[in-house]
Design a protein around this motif. Structure first.
Motif, short mmCIF file in Angstrom:
data_model
loop_
_atom_site.label_atom_id
_atom_site.label_comp_id
_atom_site.label_asym_id
_atom_site.label_seq_id
_atom_site.Cartn_x
_atom_site.Cartn_y
_atom_site.Cartn_z
N THR A 60 0.85 -1.19 0.00
CA THR A 60 0.00 0.00 0.00
C THR A 60 0.89 1.23 0.00
O THR A 60 1.88 1.30 0.74
N VAL A 61 0.54 2.20 -0.86
CA VAL A 61 1.29 3.44 -0.96
C VAL A 61 0.34 4.61 -0.77
O VAL A 61 -0.86 4.50 -1.05
N THR A 62 0.87 5.72 -0.30
CA THR A 62 0.05 6.92 -0.11
C THR A 62 0.06 7.71 -1.40
O THR A 62 1.11 8.19 -1.83
N GLY A 63 -1.10 7.82 -2.03
CA GLY A 63 -1.24 8.52 -3.30
C GLY A 63 -2.02 7.67 -4.28
O GLY A 63 -2.49 6.57 -3.95
N ARG A 64 -2.16 8.17 -5.51
CA ARG A 64 -2.91 7.49 -6.56
C ARG A 64 -1.93 6.94 -7.59
O ARG A 64 -1.13 7.68 -8.16
N VAL A 65 -1.99 5.63 -7.84
CA VAL A 65 -1.10 4.95 -8.77
C VAL A 65 -1.68 5.03 -10.19
O VAL A 65 -2.87 4.82 -10.40
N SER A 66 -0.80 5.33 -11.15
CA SER A 66 -1.18 5.30 -12.56
C SER A 66 0.03 4.90 -13.38
O SER A 66 1.13 4.73 -12.84
N THR A 80 3.66 5.49 -11.74
CA THR A 80 3.63 6.87 -11.28
C THR A 80 2.75 6.94 -10.06
O THR A 80 1.68 6.34 -10.03
N LEU A 81 3.19 7.67 -9.05
CA LEU A 81 2.41 7.87 -7.84
C LEU A 81 2.13 9.36 -7.71
O LEU A 81 3.06 10.17 -7.61
N GLY A 82 0.85 9.72 -7.77
CA GLY A 82 0.45 11.11 -7.65
C GLY A 82 -0.03 11.42 -6.24
O GLY A 82 -0.82 10.67 -5.67
N THR A 83 0.49 12.50 -5.68
CA THR A 83 0.06 12.95 -4.36
C THR A 83 -0.35 14.41 -4.44
O THR A 83 0.20 15.18 -5.23
N SER A 84 -1.33 14.79 -3.64
CA SER A 84 -1.84 16.15 -3.63
C SER A 84 -0.88 17.08 -2.89
O SER A 84 -0.26 16.68 -1.90
N VAL A 90 -0.81 18.51 -8.01
CA VAL A 90 -0.46 17.10 -7.88
C VAL A 90 1.02 16.93 -8.19
O VAL A 90 1.52 17.44 -9.19
N MET A 91 1.72 16.23 -7.31
CA MET A 91 3.11 15.84 -7.52
C MET A 91 3.11 14.40 -8.00
O MET A 91 2.42 13.56 -7.42
N GLN A 92 3.87 14.11 -9.06
CA GLN A 92 3.95 12.75 -9.58
C GLN A 92 5.40 12.31 -9.62
O GLN A 92 6.24 12.97 -10.22
N ASP A 93 5.66 11.17 -9.00
CA ASP A 93 7.00 10.59 -9.03
C ASP A 93 6.93 9.13 -9.45
O ASP A 93 5.88 8.49 -9.34
N LEU A 94 8.06 8.64 -9.96
CA LEU A 94 8.15 7.24 -10.39
C LEU A 94 8.59 6.35 -9.24
O LEU A 94 9.45 6.73 -8.45
N PHE A 95 7.99 5.16 -9.19
CA PHE A 95 8.33 4.16 -8.17
C PHE A 95 8.58 2.82 -8.85
O PHE A 95 8.03 2.55 -9.93
N ALA A 116 7.05 13.51 -12.87
CA ALA A 116 7.04 12.30 -13.68
C ALA A 116 5.65 12.10 -14.29
O ALA A 116 4.64 12.39 -13.67
N PHE A 117 5.61 11.62 -15.51
CA PHE A 117 4.33 11.42 -16.18
C PHE A 117 4.19 10.02 -16.74
O PHE A 117 3.53 9.79 -17.73
N GLY A 118 4.81 9.05 -16.12
CA GLY A 118 4.71 7.67 -16.58
C GLY A 118 6.04 7.17 -17.10
O GLY A 118 6.99 7.92 -17.24
N ALA A 119 6.10 5.89 -17.37
CA ALA A 119 7.34 5.29 -17.84
C ALA A 119 7.00 4.08 -18.72
O ALA A 119 5.91 3.53 -18.65
N GLU A 120 7.93 3.70 -19.53
CA GLU A 120 7.86 2.50 -20.34
C GLU A 120 9.18 1.76 -20.19
O GLU A 120 10.21 2.37 -19.95
N TRP A 121 9.15 0.45 -20.33
CA TRP A 121 10.37 -0.35 -20.32
C TRP A 121 10.80 -0.56 -21.76
O TRP A 121 9.99 -0.98 -22.59
N LEU A 122 12.06 -0.29 -22.06
CA LEU A 122 12.57 -0.58 -23.40
C LEU A 122 12.52 -2.08 -23.63
O LEU A 122 12.89 -2.86 -22.77
N GLY A 123 12.01 -2.49 -24.77
CA GLY A 123 11.94 -3.90 -25.10
C GLY A 123 10.71 -4.62 -24.56
O GLY A 123 10.59 -5.83 -24.72
N ALA A 124 9.81 -3.91 -23.89
CA ALA A 124 8.62 -4.55 -23.32
C ALA A 124 7.37 -4.02 -24.01
O ALA A 124 7.18 -2.82 -24.11
N MET A 125 6.55 -4.92 -24.48
CA MET A 125 5.26 -4.55 -25.05
C MET A 125 4.20 -4.85 -24.00
O MET A 125 4.14 -5.95 -23.47
#
Length: 131
Positions: A60-66, A80-84, A90-95, A116-125
């Motif tokens: 469980t994390v404090t914030g909204r996961v996206s 991405t975890l967004g916190t008010s 809203v602050m967004q950081d990567l976890f 942070a606004f999201g992430a992708e893994w190179l080589g992953a679909m």
């Protein structure tokens, strides 16, 4: 848009809803596990579950996961975890959440800039499937 459904728009501008309801589920690359998310107030609970819905791990994390994405090997997820903020922003950081045996059970913060606004893994679909 989460819970927005899927629509087909023809050349005349007529729209028909293809599928309403739950959004597609994001599975691990092996297709055997997925992450369930539930929001309760200011906290998000992430549950690693198998195809039958049995819980394999939880946190469980404090914030909204996206923007959750699986690593190509399926042993980690990044999100991405967004916190008010006090001023209504809203602050967004990567976890990173490591899911292997003997790994730290809690996600680790990768950024602390709040931009942070999201992430992708190179080589992953992403492996999306209907619920």
């Amino acid at each position: 848009i989460r819970d927005g459904g899927a629509w087909t728009i023809d050349l005349d501008g007529d729209a028909t809803e293809d599928r309403a309801g739950d959004p597609p589920l994001l599975y691990a690359p092996d297709g055997e596990r997925r992450i369930d998310r539930s929001l309760d107030g200011r906290s998000t609970t992430l549950r690693l579950v198998d195809r039958s819905g049995d819980e394999l791990a939880t946190t469980t994390v404090t914030g909204r996961v996206s923007h959750l994405r699986w690593s190509p090997a399926g042993n980690q997820v990044v999100f991405t975890l967004g916190t008010s903020t006090r001023n209504g922003g809203v602050m967004q950081d990567l976890f990173l959440w490591s899911l292997g045996e003997g790994e730290e059970p809690d996600p680790v913060r990768l950024t602390n800039t709040g931009a942070a606004f999201g992430a992708e893994w190179l080589g992953a679909m992403p492996r999306w499937e209907a619920p």
